[in-house]
Design a protein around this motif. Structure first.
Motif, mmCIF file in Angstrom:
data_model
loop_
_atom_site.group_PDB
_atom_site.id
_atom_site.type_symbol
_atom_site.label_atom_id
_atom_site.label_comp_id
_atom_site.label_asym_id
_atom_site.label_seq_id
_atom_site.Cartn_x
_atom_site.Cartn_y
_atom_site.Cartn_z
ATOM 1 N N ARG A 1 0.848 -1.193 0.000
ATOM 2 C CA ARG A 1 0.000 0.000 0.000
ATOM 3 C C ARG A 1 0.883 1.242 0.000
ATOM 4 N NH1 ARG A 1 -5.384 -0.870 1.700
ATOM 5 N NH2 ARG A 1 -5.785 -3.064 2.098
ATOM 6 N N ARG A 2 0.351 2.278 -0.603
ATOM 7 C CA ARG A 2 1.087 3.551 -0.662
ATOM 8 C C ARG A 2 1.537 3.989 0.740
ATOM 9 N NH1 ARG A 2 1.116 7.513 -4.419
ATOM 10 N NH2 ARG A 2 1.943 9.478 -3.695
ATOM 11 N N GLN B 1 2.448 2.325 3.212
ATOM 12 C CA GLN B 1 3.541 1.525 3.772
ATOM 13 C C GLN B 1 4.911 2.019 3.341
ATOM 14 O OE1 GLN B 1 1.801 -2.335 2.311
ATOM 15 N NE2 GLN B 1 2.871 -3.078 4.122
ATOM 16 N N ALA C 1 2.978 4.784 -7.350
ATOM 17 C CA ALA C 1 1.867 4.488 -6.445
ATOM 18 C C ALA C 1 0.590 5.243 -6.795
ATOM 19 C CB ALA C 1 2.274 4.808 -5.006
ATOM 20 N N LEU D 1 -4.281 4.174 -3.236
ATOM 21 C CA LEU D 1 -4.303 3.149 -2.196
ATOM 22 C C LEU D 1 -3.150 2.161 -2.346
ATOM 23 C CD1 LEU D 1 -5.749 1.813 0.187
ATOM 24 C CD2 LEU D 1 -7.233 0.655 -1.466
ATOM 25 N N TRP D 2 -3.030 1.579 -3.530
ATOM 26 C CA TRP D 2 -2.036 0.545 -3.795
ATOM 27 C C TRP D 2 -0.851 1.127 -4.564
ATOM 28 C CZ3 TRP D 2 -3.305 -3.593 -1.157
ATOM 29 C CH2 TRP D 2 -4.644 -3.857 -0.925
ATOM 30 N N GLU E 1 -1.639 -0.462 -8.721
ATOM 31 C CA GLU E 1 -3.097 -0.506 -8.881
ATOM 32 C C GLU E 1 -3.509 -1.514 -9.942
ATOM 33 O OE1 GLU E 1 -4.296 3.479 -9.858
ATOM 34 O OE2 GLU E 1 -4.504 4.006 -7.745
ATOM 35 N N ARG F 1 -9.286 0.388 -6.759
ATOM 36 C CA ARG F 1 -9.503 -0.102 -5.389
ATOM 37 C C ARG F 1 -8.891 -1.476 -5.159
ATOM 38 N NH1 ARG F 1 -15.731 0.938 -5.976
ATOM 39 N NH2 ARG F 1 -15.027 0.062 -7.930
ATOM 40 N N HIS G 1 -5.454 -4.128 -6.106
ATOM 41 C CA HIS G 1 -4.080 -4.099 -6.620
ATOM 42 C C HIS G 1 -3.956 -5.010 -7.838
ATOM 43 C CE1 HIS G 1 -3.039 -8.027 -4.909
ATOM 44 N NE2 HIS G 1 -3.528 -7.624 -3.748
#
Length: 172
Positions: free
Chosen positions: A43-44, A46, A78, A81-82, A85, A91, A93
Motif C-alpha cells: 500500500r502507498r 507503507q 503508487a 491506495l495501492w 493498482e 480499489r 491491486h
C-alpha cells in the motif's frame, strides 16, 4: 513444473521487456526477496525506507528495507491506495497473474529455455545473497523460510542450472 533460475544477463533481458510497472514490481522482488503477491499488495501508506509486512503465503511478519532510488520509483508509481493498482479498478491491486503473463511474454520474446515466472526473481535474490555472504542461515532468514532444505534449493539454483546444462552438453 517448477520455475527455474535466471542468469543475471537473462534477468536484464526479461526486465527490459516488461511493462514499466511490472518491471518495477520485479525490481522490488530482486531487492527484497519478497514474493510477487506481497510486492503487489504493498500500500502507498507503507512506503518508507524500512517497514513491516505480513507475508500472504505464510502469515509471518517480515521487515523490508528499500534503497532511496527504488523507494522514489515506487512512490512515483503508487496510486491512491495501492502501489501497483489494478488495471480496471484502482480499489484493487494488480494481480500476480498479470505479472506472470508479462514475464511469460518476455520469456517467449527472448526464447529462453527455462520455465520462468515472477518467482524466478526470488531465486535470483537468494543466489545473490548466498554468493555475497556464503551463509545459508542468513539466506533462510532473509527468505523467511522455516526449513533450510527449501532455502538450499533457492540459494543453490545457479549451481543446479549449471549441473543441468553440463549434463545436457555431455549427452551431445
Amino acid at each position: 513444473m517448477k520455475v527455474e533460475y535466471l542468469l543475471n544477463r537473462e534477468v536484464e533481458h526479461v526486465l527490459a521487456a516488461l511493462t514499466p510497472s511490472n518491471r518495477l514490481a520485479l525490481r522490488v522482488s530482486l531487492h527484497t526477496g519478497l514474493r510477487v503477491g506481497d510486492v503487489l499488495a504493498l500500500r502507498r501508506a507503507q512506503l518508507a525506507p524500512q517497514f513491516w509486512i505480513t507475508e500472504q503465503k505464510t502469515g509471518k511478519r517480515r521487515r523490508v528495507g528499500l534503497p532511496a532510488e527504488l523507494l522514489r520509483d515506487l512512490r512515483s508509481e503508487a496510486g491512491e491506495l495501492w502501489v501497483f493498482e489494478g488495471r480496471n479498478d484502482w480499489r484493487k491491486h494488480r494481480t500476480r497473474q498479470a505479472v506472470w503473463a508479462d514475464v511469460k511474454r518476455a520469456q517467449r520474446a527472448f526464447r529462453l529455455p527455462q520455465n520462468i515466472g515472477p518467482h524466478s526473481f526470488r531465486k535470483v535474490y537468494a543466489v545473490d545473497l548466498m554468493q555475497r555472504y556464503g551463509d545459508i542461515e542468513r539466506v533462510r532468514r532473509a527468505l523467511n523460510h522455516r526449513d533450510v532444505s527449501v532455502t538450499m534449493i533457492y540459494a543453490m539454483a545457479d549451481q543446479l542450472l549449471r549441473a543441468k546444462h553440463k549434463k545436457i552438453r555431455n549427452r551431445a
